[in-house]
Scaffold this active site. Structure first.
Site, PDB file in Angstrom:
ATOM      1  N   TRP A 165       4.126  26.391 -18.541  1.00 64.18           N
ATOM      2  CA  TRP A 165       3.731  27.624 -19.077  1.00 64.18           C
ATOM      3  C   TRP A 165       2.882  28.365 -17.780  1.00 64.18           C
ATOM      4  O   TRP A 165       2.679  29.410 -17.967  1.00 64.18           O
ATOM      5  CB  TRP A 165       2.832  27.449 -20.090  1.00 64.18           C
ATOM      6  CG  TRP A 165       1.633  26.465 -19.969  1.00 64.18           C
ATOM      7  CD1 TRP A 165       1.560  25.218 -20.484  1.00 64.18           C
ATOM      8  CD2 TRP A 165       0.451  26.631 -19.065  1.00 64.18           C
ATOM      9  NE1 TRP A 165       0.510  24.575 -19.958  1.00 64.18           N
ATOM     10  CE2 TRP A 165      -0.363  25.446 -19.140  1.00 64.18           C
ATOM     11  CE3 TRP A 165      -0.243  27.591 -18.364  1.00 64.18           C
ATOM     12  CZ2 TRP A 165      -1.393  25.190 -18.429  1.00 64.18           C
ATOM     13  CZ3 TRP A 165      -1.511  27.404 -17.584  1.00 64.18           C
ATOM     14  CH2 TRP A 165      -1.983  26.010 -17.933  1.00 64.18           C
ATOM     15  N   ASN A 166       2.635  27.731 -16.589  1.00 57.46           N
ATOM     16  CA  ASN A 166       1.752  28.523 -15.626  1.00 57.46           C
ATOM     17  C   ASN A 166       2.486  29.434 -14.931  1.00 57.46           C
ATOM     18  O   ASN A 166       1.947  30.360 -14.214  1.00 57.46           O
ATOM     19  CB  ASN A 166       0.822  27.500 -14.744  1.00 57.46           C
ATOM     20  CG  ASN A 166       1.774  26.569 -13.909  1.00 57.46           C
ATOM     21  OD1 ASN A 166       2.893  26.423 -14.198  1.00 57.46           O
ATOM     22  ND2 ASN A 166       1.198  26.063 -13.016  1.00 57.46           N
ATOM     23  N   LYS A 189      14.359  23.991 -21.608  1.00 57.20           N
ATOM     24  CA  LYS A 189      13.392  23.810 -22.549  1.00 57.20           C
ATOM     25  C   LYS A 189      12.088  24.508 -22.102  1.00 57.20           C
ATOM     26  O   LYS A 189      11.651  23.982 -21.276  1.00 57.20           O
ATOM     27  CB  LYS A 189      13.171  22.311 -23.059  1.00 57.20           C
ATOM     28  CG  LYS A 189      11.889  22.198 -24.040  1.00 57.20           C
ATOM     29  CD  LYS A 189      11.290  21.083 -24.174  1.00 57.20           C
ATOM     30  CE  LYS A 189       9.873  21.097 -23.315  1.00 57.20           C
ATOM     31  NZ  LYS A 189       8.986  22.319 -23.455  1.00 57.20           N
ATOM     32  N   PRO A 190      11.851  25.839 -22.571  1.00 54.60           N
ATOM     33  CA  PRO A 190      10.578  26.404 -22.306  1.00 54.60           C
ATOM     34  C   PRO A 190       9.387  25.683 -22.668  1.00 54.60           C
ATOM     35  O   PRO A 190       9.570  25.160 -23.876  1.00 54.60           O
ATOM     36  CB  PRO A 190      10.755  27.902 -22.537  1.00 54.60           C
ATOM     37  CG  PRO A 190      11.592  27.777 -23.526  1.00 54.60           C
ATOM     38  CD  PRO A 190      12.690  26.600 -23.396  1.00 54.60           C
ATOM     39  N   GLY A 244       5.659  19.837 -14.324  1.00 53.89           N
ATOM     40  CA  GLY A 244       4.595  19.818 -15.172  1.00 53.89           C
ATOM     41  C   GLY A 244       3.711  18.307 -14.631  1.00 53.89           C
ATOM     42  O   GLY A 244       3.676  18.277 -13.554  1.00 53.89           O
ATOM     43  N   SER A 245       3.035  17.936 -15.764  1.00 57.49           N
ATOM     44  CA  SER A 245       2.172  16.939 -15.343  1.00 57.49           C
ATOM     45  C   SER A 245       2.531  15.608 -14.906  1.00 57.49           C
ATOM     46  O   SER A 245       3.676  15.396 -15.432  1.00 57.49           O
ATOM     47  CB  SER A 245       1.159  16.702 -16.624  1.00 57.49           C
ATOM     48  OG  SER A 245       1.760  15.868 -17.637  1.00 57.49           O
ATOM     49  N   GLU A 396      -6.838  16.531 -11.498  1.00 55.51           N
ATOM     50  CA  GLU A 396      -6.612  18.052 -11.339  1.00 55.51           C
ATOM     51  C   GLU A 396      -7.167  18.745 -12.520  1.00 55.51           C
ATOM     52  O   GLU A 396      -7.278  18.563 -13.706  1.00 55.51           O
ATOM     53  CB  GLU A 396      -5.072  18.326 -11.314  1.00 55.51           C
ATOM     54  CG  GLU A 396      -4.560  19.418 -11.119  1.00 55.51           C
ATOM     55  CD  GLU A 396      -2.816  19.606 -11.069  1.00 55.51           C
ATOM     56  OE1 GLU A 396      -2.271  18.628 -11.889  1.00 55.51           O
ATOM     57  OE2 GLU A 396      -2.321  20.298 -10.423  1.00 55.51           O
ATOM     58  N   GLU A 473      12.495  21.570  -4.061  1.00 55.03           N
ATOM     59  CA  GLU A 473      13.009  22.786  -4.758  1.00 55.03           C
ATOM     60  C   GLU A 473      13.038  24.003  -3.879  1.00 55.03           C
ATOM     61  O   GLU A 473      12.097  24.231  -3.010  1.00 55.03           O
ATOM     62  CB  GLU A 473      12.438  23.396  -6.122  1.00 55.03           C
ATOM     63  CG  GLU A 473      12.238  21.898  -6.963  1.00 55.03           C
ATOM     64  CD  GLU A 473      12.070  22.450  -8.257  1.00 55.03           C
ATOM     65  OE1 GLU A 473      10.713  22.551  -8.299  1.00 55.03           O
ATOM     66  OE2 GLU A 473      12.655  22.677  -9.271  1.00 55.03           O
TER      67      GLU A 473
HETATM   68  C1  SIN Z   1       3.274  25.214  -9.648  1.00 52.44           C
HETATM   69  O1  SIN Z   1       2.096  25.345  -9.924  1.00 52.44           O
HETATM   70  O2  SIN Z   1       4.014  24.120 -10.157  1.00 52.44           O
HETATM   71  C2  SIN Z   1       3.969  26.201  -8.703  1.00 52.44           C
HETATM   72  C3  SIN Z   1       3.484  26.743  -7.762  1.00 52.44           C
HETATM   73  C4  SIN Z   1       4.117  27.777  -6.817  1.00 52.44           C
HETATM   74  O3  SIN Z   1       5.386  27.860  -6.783  1.00 52.44           O
HETATM   75  O4  SIN Z   1       3.421  28.424  -6.079  1.00 52.44           O
END
Ligand code: SIN
Length: 495
Positions: A165-166, A189-190, A244-245, A396, A473
């Site tokens: 979601w971030n 899957k969002p 994600g985590s 974190e 990525e």
């Molecule tokens: C993330 O928080 O997973 C990605 C951060 C980013 O692409 O800058």
């Protein structure tokens, strides 16, 4: 009719970008059992609308649709996929303001930052459009007479994409853009918190000419474990990609192992941010603000532990505190707001726990230190003298908490920085060229910011080491995660 009325709540110029249904095989559909996810605006805690809470049956349908679409899509030319991705990119530019607003409404980040995310998100489509036409193979000289070796790259097949979601938009295009460019088809899957950005992307993909079944979106909340399991264990799916985590990453990795799928994972970080005494302190403070408080501290690459050398510690702490005290938290749609809410109560509770734990162990609160009761806001916080055994050093925080610790030597701080199971990003500030090279090499992370607090671009290989992930990525490597290299040996050539 109900959808049109509900769409008005979002205040978009093009209300038809707001979708209240999942997207499978080119059709907008509800959950078979009629279940719904209620999506709320974290700034106001008001309901924005609902989307279907889909389950295993819809997930299988989406996977089947992606499998049916694969033969045709994978046969299209790379140039064709390039052109569709560039059209998709152009549509994201055209609807930039609406897409940004959607992010602010469902995620809470301030509008300028949300629009910045759309620029970032669209840039992955542009980047991978360029990569689509450059998936070169190789000729490898053969030691065998009358023989030649050639490699070609082929799309892996159906890809399961699970996103956080971030970054409701950019974490999708970072994966989906690569998959589509490579010739793969996708099931997305969002997260239940931010499904509208994902559904708007599916709509723009459709408008750009992405064929039915190539992009499928399955929102889910209650059945997330079963859906995730199917996305990882289905024999039809050939690749899983997740951001994600770390605990969830481990679960999914285990599930994907049952069929030896290709996997890319970007999991949690615990980024060190180091300020040496020869740093430009103004630049270091400005970078710490960006790096720590971007998305109200909710990014995997946010500085989590800030180490400052003793000679500049007091100066850095006071300049940082002054800037953080001037932040204005509030609704991200309102002019002047610098930082939005956290995503939900659990996020607020975690920041509060980290503050309380550090203070109980002797840290001092320089700014903030509290949540705003009955809201999802946490006052941006600076703590000083955070001891090594504080929870924040091993977990974190994912929130607006700058935790400062003093250090004396380069060796000491490198050891502190590397004393964690994860290794996504690390940052440091120094003007000594030898030290810059040494520390960059010694930090156990996938990405280093040397005299900068921001790394993110479509053109870089984004990813971590240790328990922060697998694969890269974006950048020149990103598309390879969606391709298999096939060897073809030509024998009997009569040469
Ligand atoms: C993330 O928080 O997973 C990605 C951060 C980013 O692409 O800058």
């Amino acid at each position: 009719m109900a959808s049109t009325q509900a769409a008005a709540v979002f205040g978009l110029k093009d209300p038809s970008l707001v979708k209240f249904q999942g997207f499978i095989d080119g059709k907008w559909i509800d959950a078979k059992n009629g279940e719904k996810i209620v999506v709320t605006n974290p700034a106001t805690r008001e309901e924005l609308g609902t989307v279907p809470d889909m389950g295993i049956a819809e997930t299988k349908e989406a996977i089947d649709a992606a499998a049916r679409a694969f033969p045709e899509w994978s046969k299209t030319t790379a140039k064709h996929r390039h052109d569709i991705l560039m059209k998709f990119f152009a549509l994201m530019q055209e609807h930039h303001d609406d897409l940004g607003r959607l992010i602010t409404l469902e995620n809470g980040k301030i509008l300028p930052e949300a629009k910045g995310e759309i620029t970032y998100s669209a840039s992955f489509l542009e980047w991978y459009a360029g990569e689509a036409v450059r998936t070169y193979g190789a000729h490898i000289p053969s030691p065998i007479p009358n023989s030649r070796n050639v490699t070609i790259k082929q799309p892996v097949g159906v890809v399961s994409i699970l996103t956080p979601w971030n970054f409701p938009s950019a974490m999708i295009t970072r994966k989906m853009g690569a998959a589509l460019a490579a010739g793969c088809t996708t099931v997305i899957k969002p997260p239940p918190e931010t499904p509208y950005s994902a559904l708007a992307l599916a709509e723009l993909g459709r408008r750009a000419g992405v064929p039915n079944g190539v992009i499928n979106v399955v929102p889910t909340q209650k059945n997330v474990i079963e859906v995730g399991k199917e996305m990882c264990e289905s024999k039809i799916v050939r690749k899983v990609t997740f951001t994600g985590s770390t605990p969830v990453a481990k679960l999914l990795y285990g599930m994907a192992a049952s069929t030896l799928k290709k996997v890319s994972i970007e999991a949690g970080g615990n980024a060190p941010f180091i300020v040496f005494d020869d740093a430009d302190i103004d630049e270091a403070v400005a970078a710490a603000i960006l790096c720590k408080f971007r998305g109200t501290g909710q990014t995997c690459v946010c500085a989590n532990r800030i180490y400052v050398q003793s000679a500049v510690y007091a100066d850095f702490a006071s300049r940082l505190s002054e800037k953080v005290a001037a932040f204005k938290v509030g609704n991200g749609l309102e002019e002047g707001t610098t930082h939005g809410p956290l995503i939900h109560d659990r996020a607020v509770e975690k920041v509060a726990r980290h503050v309380d734990d550090a203070v109980a162990r002797g840290a001092q609160v320089l700014v903030g230190g509290k949540s705003i009761p009955n809201t999802s806001f946490f006052i941006p916080t600076v703590l000083s003298d955070v001891p090594a055994d504080a929870a924040i050093n091993s977990e974190e925080t994912f929130g607006p908490l700058a935790a400062l610790t003093k250090f004396e030597t380069e060796d000491e701080v490198v050891k502190l920085a590397n004393n964690t199971d994860v290794g996504l990003a690390g940052y440091f500030f120094s003007r000594d060229v030898g030290r810059v090279w040494r520390v960059a090499e010694r930090l156990e992370v996938g990405m280093v910011g040397a005299n900068t607090g921001i790394l993110s671009q479509a053109s870089i290989p984004f990813g971590g080491v240790k328990e922060s992930g697998i694969g890269r990525e974006g950048g020149p490597h990103g598309i390879d995660e969606y391709l298999n290299t096939k060897l073809i040996v030509f024998g009997g050539l009569g040469l």
